[in-house]
Motif scaffolding. Structure first.
Motif, mmCIF file in Angstrom:
data_model
loop_
_atom_site.group_PDB
_atom_site.id
_atom_site.type_symbol
_atom_site.label_atom_id
_atom_site.label_comp_id
_atom_site.label_asym_id
_atom_site.label_seq_id
_atom_site.Cartn_x
_atom_site.Cartn_y
_atom_site.Cartn_z
ATOM 1 N N ILE A 1 0.812 -1.219 0.000
ATOM 2 C CA ILE A 1 0.000 0.000 0.000
ATOM 3 C C ILE A 1 0.849 1.275 0.000
ATOM 4 O O ILE A 1 0.548 2.231 -0.715
ATOM 5 N N ALA A 2 1.927 1.247 0.751
ATOM 6 C CA ALA A 2 2.746 2.464 0.820
ATOM 7 C C ALA A 2 3.372 2.777 -0.535
ATOM 8 O O ALA A 2 3.447 3.934 -0.943
ATOM 9 N N LEU A 3 3.786 1.736 -1.239
ATOM 10 C CA LEU A 3 4.420 1.991 -2.535
ATOM 11 C C LEU A 3 3.403 2.525 -3.546
ATOM 12 O O LEU A 3 3.753 3.253 -4.465
ATOM 13 N N LEU A 4 2.143 2.157 -3.368
ATOM 14 C CA LEU A 4 1.106 2.668 -4.264
ATOM 15 C C LEU A 4 0.747 4.105 -3.935
ATOM 16 O O LEU A 4 0.423 4.892 -4.819
ATOM 17 N N THR A 5 0.775 4.463 -2.653
ATOM 18 C CA THR A 5 0.214 5.761 -2.266
ATOM 19 C C THR A 5 1.245 6.873 -2.082
ATOM 20 O O THR A 5 0.923 8.039 -2.304
ATOM 21 N N VAL A 6 2.468 6.514 -1.680
ATOM 22 C CA VAL A 6 3.438 7.586 -1.401
ATOM 23 C C VAL A 6 3.810 8.375 -2.666
ATOM 24 O O VAL A 6 3.764 9.610 -2.633
ATOM 25 N N PRO A 7 4.142 7.711 -3.794
ATOM 26 C CA PRO A 7 4.526 8.525 -4.965
ATOM 27 C C PRO A 7 3.441 9.522 -5.404
ATOM 28 O O PRO A 7 3.764 10.708 -5.582
ATOM 29 N N ILE B 1 0.656 11.086 -12.643
ATOM 30 C CA ILE B 1 0.945 9.694 -13.006
ATOM 31 C C ILE B 1 2.418 9.552 -13.398
ATOM 32 O O ILE B 1 3.120 8.679 -12.885
ATOM 33 N N LEU B 2 2.883 10.444 -14.286
ATOM 34 C CA LEU B 2 4.266 10.338 -14.741
ATOM 35 C C LEU B 2 5.249 10.524 -13.586
ATOM 36 O O LEU B 2 6.201 9.751 -13.433
ATOM 37 N N SER B 3 5.003 11.536 -12.743
ATOM 38 C CA SER B 3 5.924 11.748 -11.620
ATOM 39 C C SER B 3 5.888 10.560 -10.675
ATOM 40 O O SER B 3 6.921 10.198 -10.100
ATOM 41 N N SER B 4 4.721 9.955 -10.508
ATOM 42 C CA SER B 4 4.635 8.813 -9.603
ATOM 43 C C SER B 4 5.448 7.644 -10.129
ATOM 44 O O SER B 4 6.099 6.936 -9.361
ATOM 45 N N VAL B 5 5.400 7.445 -11.431
ATOM 46 C CA VAL B 5 6.191 6.363 -12.023
ATOM 47 C C VAL B 5 7.678 6.608 -11.732
ATOM 48 O O VAL B 5 8.399 5.716 -11.270
ATOM 49 N N VAL C 1 12.418 3.989 2.561
ATOM 50 C CA VAL C 1 12.908 5.109 1.754
ATOM 51 C C VAL C 1 11.726 5.984 1.321
ATOM 52 O O VAL C 1 11.754 7.210 1.451
ATOM 53 N N ALA C 2 10.666 5.340 0.835
ATOM 54 C CA ALA C 2 9.505 6.092 0.353
ATOM 55 C C ALA C 2 8.873 6.885 1.495
ATOM 56 O O ALA C 2 8.618 8.088 1.369
ATOM 57 N N GLY C 3 8.638 6.206 2.615
ATOM 58 C CA GLY C 3 7.978 6.858 3.741
ATOM 59 C C GLY C 3 8.794 8.028 4.265
ATOM 60 O O GLY C 3 8.268 9.117 4.505
ATOM 61 N N LEU C 4 10.099 7.792 4.394
ATOM 62 C CA LEU C 4 10.983 8.834 4.911
ATOM 63 C C LEU C 4 10.999 10.042 3.970
ATOM 64 O O LEU C 4 10.941 11.195 4.413
ATOM 65 N N THR C 5 11.074 9.766 2.671
ATOM 66 C CA THR C 5 11.070 10.855 1.699
ATOM 67 C C THR C 5 9.808 11.700 1.856
ATOM 68 O O THR C 5 9.861 12.933 1.852
ATOM 69 N N TYR C 6 8.686 11.010 2.018
ATOM 70 C CA TYR C 6 7.432 11.754 2.168
ATOM 71 C C TYR C 6 7.457 12.628 3.417
ATOM 72 O O TYR C 6 7.113 13.816 3.367
#
Ligand SMILES: Nc1ncnc2c1ncn2[C@@H]1O[C@H](COP(=O)(O)OP(=O)(O)OP(=O)(O)O)[C@@H](O)[C@H]1O
Ligand SMILES: [Mg+2]
Lengths: 253, 279
Positions: free
Chosen positions: B199-205, B220-224, B252-257
């Protein structure tokens, strides 16, 4: 005049709640009809039935002689409450463009240049052209209302259904919107739900009073005081008070 | 790591897997965030655990089992919701736990030594196989074709379903398509970050992308792209520090957010606004 909408013996229930009962209503081409009535009187429900968003529990609804679903893309709709998320990443121009979508060409659909020009014109006409790059959530209530009217116009509708389109609009803009509708009325049938009968009365051709049952459908009388009485009072009271209305109601059926 | 990357094919697979996964993840992640289907996606992911178990039990590739379960869950939630008027939330909850329970049941019935489920629960991109990559590629292509072919319709459907049906868009079909694509995407991501962390990988970007743009296509593009950065950074950390790839990618994703949203106010004027203009 040709009838564009024919409603026969319509009942609508939401579970046990009776929203509409025994409605017989014929609306002619180029009509400018105002639907009035108290809160919960079934005005929004009637529009939704004409759009095919709510199914009749009994009776039939024909639009251009067909079922509402078949002719959906000839009807423009401005809902009373928009259910969309104001934070959605979409610009004003893109919201209006949505009106040009129809399932005719589905795969790899792109908006054509004519469609984009049409949308520009509509936005100009409604005075929202300056806002076209704004995200949809960054508008005032009245501005949003105009965007939704613009979107409904982008459908190129033969019938416009507007559910309290001037609820959060200032007096000047109200006038402006009614004038625009008046002009559009040369080309299309317009049905508007509003509590603001006084302001709309110079423009409309007929009026209907709805409180579960249809109490009156007929000429909009210039005597706005009498009309004003309807709102807020149980409509039945007025129907009894004035034999004229009762007469009309029978003619309708 | 670069030398190792040239030397070891498992690292090459992992890198390709990260990139492939991020494509579907960025597209579908944006859609589920905008359509508020995050919890439903979590439900589909957990239901697919039943499929992994079934795969082991029937001795077929577990990821195929996961795909079957995920698609069934997506279609099931949508159909039952329409027919029975049971709240989607409630259905998601049921599928979620029943799927997990079935997974455990299948595994207890699987003869022999119990298989290691951790890589499915928490992801292990370093064990991505050729077959996994091929499945990822096919699912990516399917998602990309559907989204480009129906972009305008999907945008209308996501934004305002009622109006979409007023202009005769067949919203029911779009809904099924979306649900099935969610199922596909989750299966792709299970190999990378696992059922629990997907779920985090889907929602954080998309959440980060929304800091800088209001345009759906750009989100969409930035999320990719963000997804790719997170996966590659996570992969690198996982390789260097010998920790599970799923955990490192998600952290990494969570921390970046967290960092970005903390400094967002300060950066707003200097970086985000000019960036928004450029985009
Ligand atoms: N989705 C629904 N489910 C159940 N009942 C409903 C629903 N929508 C409307 N109703 C009921 O149907 C009746 C008619 O509602 P409707 O919204 O058509 O009224 P209205 O005339 O538009 O009122 P208002 O002036 O407040 O907009 C009301 O009694 C309302 O409670
Ligand atoms: Mg209403």
């Amino acid at each position: 005049m040709k009838p564009v909408i024919e409603i026969k013996d319509l009942d609508v229930f939401y579970g046990n709640v009776k929203a509409l009962s025994g409605i017989n209503l014929t609306i002619d081409e180029k009509e400018f009809l105002c639907i009035a009535g108290p809160n919960g009187g079934g005005k929004s429900t009637l529009l939704k039935v004409i759009l095919g968003l709510v199914m009749p529990s009994y009776g039939t609804v024909k639009v251009f002689g067909k079922t509402p679903e078949e002719v959906r893309n000839t009807v423009g709709y401005v809902p009373q409450f928009s259910k969309f998320d104001k934070g959605f990443p979409i610009s004003v121009a893109d919201v209006v463009l949505m009106g040009c979508l129809s399932s005719r060409k589905e795969l790899f659909h792109r908006y054509s240049r004519q469609e984009r020009e049409k949308v520009e014109n509509i936005m100009n006409e409604l005075g929202i052209h300056d806002l076209k790059h704004r995200q949809i959530g960054q508008l005032s209530g009245g501005q949003l209302q105009r965007v939704l009217i613009a979107r409904a116009l982008a459908v190129d509708p033969k019938i416009m259904l507007l559910d309290e389109p001037t609820a959060s609009v200032d007096a000047d803009s109200k006038e402006q919107i009614y004038k625009i509708l008046n002009r559009l009325n040369d080309k299309m049938t317009i049905i508007i739900v509003t509590h603001d009968i006084e302001a709309v009365s110079p423009y409309i051709k007929s009026i209907a009073y709805l409180n579960v049952e249809l109490y009156y459908h007929g000429e909009a009388r210039p005597d706005s005081n009498a009309i004003n009485k309807f709102c807020g009072y149980p409509v039945g009271f007025v129907a009894h008070a004035s034999p004229y209305h009762v007469l009309n109601r029978h003619q309708e059926g | 790591m670069f030398e190792a990357l040239l030397k070891y094919s498992f690292l090459q697979n992992a890198l390709i897997g990260s990139i492939l996964a991020s494509i579907a993840c960025g597209i579908i992640g944006t859609l589920i965030v905008e359509k508020k289907l995050v919890m439903m996606s979590g439900g589909i992911a957990h239901t697919s655990f039943g499929g992994v178990g079934m795969g082991y039990f029937l001795n077929i590739e577990p990821i195929i089992g996961a795909l079957i379960f995920a698609v069934t869950a997506a279609a099931g939630i949508s159909v039952i919701n329409k027919k029975s008027r049971t709240n989607t939330d409630v259905l998601v909850g049921m599928f979620w736990s029943v799927g997990m329970a079935m997974g455990i049941l299948f595994i207890s019935f699987t003869p022999g030594y119990p298989p290691d489920m951790a890589s499915y629960l928490f992801g292990d991109i370093l064990t991505v196989s050729h077959l996994d990559l091929i499945i990822m590629l096919i699912l990516d292509i399917a998602v990309m074709i559907v989204i480009t072919a129906l972009y305008d319709h999907f945008k209308a459907y996501l934004f305002d379903e009622e109006f979409a049906s007023v202009v005769k868009i067949r919203t029911a079909i779009l809904e099924y398509l979306l649900y099935i694509m969610i199922a596909f995407t989750i299966v792709v991501l299970i190999r990378v970050v696992g059922i629990v962390l997907v779920i985090a990988l889907l929602t954080v970007p998309p959440a980060i992308a929304k800091f800088i743009t209001y345009d759906l296509k750009k989100i969409i593009l930035s999320s990719v792209i963000l997804g790719m950065l997170f996966c590659i950074a996570g992969l690198w950390i996982s390789y260097e520090l010998h920790i599970a790839s799923g955990a490192s990618i998600i952290l990494v994703a969570g921390l970046t957010y967290v960092v970005l949203s903390a400094v967002k106010g300060k950066l707003e004027n200097r970086i985000i606004l000019p960036l928004r203009k450029q985009l």
